[in-house]
Structure formats: structure tokens, C-alpha cells
Scaffold this motif. Structure first.
Motif, PDB file in Angstrom:
ATOM      1  N   SER A  21      -5.875  -3.540  -5.691  1.00 44.92           N
ATOM      2  CA  SER A  21      -6.303  -4.905  -6.044  1.00 44.92           C
ATOM      3  C   SER A  21      -5.275  -5.612  -6.923  1.00 44.92           C
ATOM      4  CB  SER A  21      -7.673  -4.885  -6.720  1.00 44.92           C
ATOM      5  OG  SER A  21      -7.628  -4.146  -7.918  1.00 44.92           O
ATOM      6  N   ARG A  22      -4.653  -4.889  -7.853  1.00 44.18           N
ATOM      7  CA  ARG A  22      -3.616  -5.525  -8.681  1.00 44.18           C
ATOM      8  C   ARG A  22      -2.392  -5.886  -7.839  1.00 44.18           C
ATOM      9  NH1 ARG A  22      -2.752  -1.898 -13.850  1.00 44.18           N
ATOM     10  NH2 ARG A  22      -3.875  -0.339 -12.685  1.00 44.18           N
ATOM     11  N   ALA A  49      -1.915   9.306  -4.651  1.00 42.69           N
ATOM     12  CA  ALA A  49      -2.906   8.880  -5.623  1.00 42.69           C
ATOM     13  C   ALA A  49      -2.625   9.645  -6.913  1.00 42.69           C
ATOM     14  CB  ALA A  49      -4.307   9.162  -5.117  1.00 42.69           C
ATOM     15  N   VAL A  50      -2.571   8.911  -8.028  1.00 39.68           N
ATOM     16  CA  VAL A  50      -2.220   9.571  -9.296  1.00 39.68           C
ATOM     17  C   VAL A  50      -3.313   9.448 -10.346  1.00 39.68           C
ATOM     18  CG1 VAL A  50       0.275   9.397  -8.962  1.00 39.68           C
ATOM     19  CG2 VAL A  50      -0.953   7.514 -10.072  1.00 39.68           C
ATOM     20  N   GLY A  51      -4.449   8.878  -9.976  1.00 36.36           N
ATOM     21  CA  GLY A  51      -5.534   8.760 -10.925  1.00 36.36           C
ATOM     22  C   GLY A  51      -6.474   7.624 -10.560  1.00 36.36           C
ATOM     23  N   GLU A  52      -7.379   7.357 -11.470  1.00 34.36           N
ATOM     24  CA  GLU A  52      -8.334   6.274 -11.283  1.00 34.36           C
ATOM     25  C   GLU A  52      -8.488   5.513 -12.583  1.00 34.36           C
ATOM     26  OE1 GLU A  52     -12.001   8.048  -9.972  1.00 34.36           O
ATOM     27  OE2 GLU A  52     -11.314   8.165  -7.890  1.00 34.36           O
ATOM     28  N   VAL A  53      -8.897   4.263 -12.457  1.00 34.84           N
ATOM     29  CA  VAL A  53      -9.189   3.439 -13.616  1.00 34.84           C
ATOM     30  C   VAL A  53     -10.534   2.757 -13.345  1.00 34.84           C
ATOM     31  CG1 VAL A  53      -7.897   1.429 -12.769  1.00 34.84           C
ATOM     32  CG2 VAL A  53      -8.261   1.715 -15.218  1.00 34.84           C
ATOM     33  N   GLN A  54     -11.374   2.672 -14.363  1.00 33.59           N
ATOM     34  CA  GLN A  54     -12.689   2.030 -14.223  1.00 33.59           C
ATOM     35  C   GLN A  54     -12.540   0.519 -14.340  1.00 33.59           C
ATOM     36  OE1 GLN A  54     -15.662   3.435 -13.439  1.00 33.59           O
ATOM     37  NE2 GLN A  54     -14.542   5.360 -13.192  1.00 33.59           N
ATOM     38  N   ARG A  55     -13.041  -0.202 -13.347  1.00 29.92           N
ATOM     39  CA  ARG A  55     -13.005  -1.669 -13.339  1.00 29.92           C
ATOM     40  C   ARG A  55     -14.344  -2.193 -12.866  1.00 29.92           C
ATOM     41  NH1 ARG A  55      -8.240  -2.928 -15.272  1.00 29.92           N
ATOM     42  NH2 ARG A  55      -6.393  -2.144 -14.240  1.00 29.92           N
TER      43      ARG A  55
END
Length: 184
Positions: A21-22, A49-55
Motif C-alpha cells: 500500500s505504501r 516478505a520480511v515482516g508485518e506492520v499493524q495498520r
């Protein structure tokens, strides 16, 4: 997989972890289109994939290039318009680049496979620097080197059973040393 301009841009931007999305917002491209290209790049092993971020209540995947440096195989970029004679010319820089890219691609794939098996990939590298007084010396040197390589291949098992190796010998002008560049 074709490396389109958008995919090349994504590879450049993904040197640092980023989300679909960014990337879509910064490139002003629909999120679904970015997602499609990220999936292709991931399947090709160029990103991971290197991780996740909560949005806003959901987890967004972060992606990054699989390697800090990439060598792009010229076949991915296409070599349309080149004649067969040019492709076979041992003195053409394009042929040297194609051979080097093929070697990088093959060794990278075999190295990954060996790592997955927990084994070691046995390779060798021989490098030197040489000076030629005249351009004609390059052709004579290449002919002598080809003869020597043929003799060694015959001696060490051309056509015999065993583990086959690809040997590539190439040469290019050496880059000028930093101190030579600064002398005026």
C-alpha cells in the motif's frame, strides 16, 4: 519473468522494507497492480516478505529485496535486434556480459540449492591482470589461452564421467586505479 520498468522500480524501492500500500501511494499505481508485481518478484526469488506492520486493524506485509545487490540477466531485459554473428563474437562486450550473467545466475541457483541441502558448492576462481602493448596482442593471447584451455579440458576429462564444470574465461580493460584518475 520479464523485468518491466515498474518491477525494476519496485526492486530499487525495496532495498528498504516497504508495504504494497505504501508503494502504491508513492508510485500512484493501484494497490492490486503493485500486489501482482510483488507476487511475481517474490516467486522469482528477487524479493521476500520480511515482516508485518499493524495498520488500521490489519497486518500489512513488508517486503524487501532478497539480496543487497542484484545482477540482471541481459535475457530478462531482452536482446532483440542482435544478430547471431554478434552473439557469437568472442570479442564483443555484450557476449562477455551475457556469459558473466549466466555464470552469476547458475552459481546463485546452485549455491541456494546446496545451502538447502546443507552441502557446499565447490567452485574455483582464477584472476589476474595483464597488459597488452598492441590490440593485436589481445587476439593472439585469446588464441593461446583457448589452446591451453582445450589442452587442459582434454587432460582433465572432457567427455569422461564425473562432475562436470563450466569454465568461463573473459577479459576486459581494467578500471583505472583511483590514484591514476586523480592525476592531472
Amino acid at each position: 519473468m520479464a523485468l518491466t520498468p515498474l518491477r525494476r522500480t519496485l526492486l530499487e524501492l525495496l532495498r528498504e522494507p516497504n508495504s504494497a500500500s505504501r508503494l502504491a501511494r508513492s508510485l500512484d499505481v493501484p494497490r492490486q497492480r503493485i500486489g501482482y508485481h510483488l507476487k511475481c518478484l517474490q516467486e522469482a526469488g528477487l524479493i521476500q516478505a520480511v515482516g508485518e506492520v499493524q495498520r488500521r486493524g490489519f497486518a500489512e506485509k513488508l517486503y524487501s529485496t532478497a539480496s543487497s545487490a542484484l545482477v540482471i540477466d541481459p535475457q530478462i531485459l531482452g536482446s532483440a535486434g542482435r544478430s547471431e554473428i554478434e552473439k557469437q563474437d568472442r570479442y564483443a562486450s555484450g557476449h562477455l556480459i551475457e556469459a558473466a550473467a549466466r555464470m552469476v545466475r547458475d552459481v546463485s541457483r546452485m549455491e541456494s540449492a546446496a545451502a538447502e541441502e546443507g552441502s557446499r558448492l565447490l567452485t574455483f576462481t582464477i584472476e589476474t591482470e595483464i597488459a597488452f602493448a598492441r590490440p593485436a596482442d589481445i587476439e593472439r593471447y585469446a588464441a593461446d589461452l583457448a589452446d591451453a584451455l582445450h589442452a587442459l579440458a582434454s587432460k582433465y576429462g572432457r567427455g569422461k564421467a564425473g562432475k562436470r564444470y563450466s569454465v568461463v574465461v573473459g577479459g576486459h580493460p581494467a578500471p583505472a586505479a583511483a590514484e591514476e584518475k586523480n592525476v592531472n
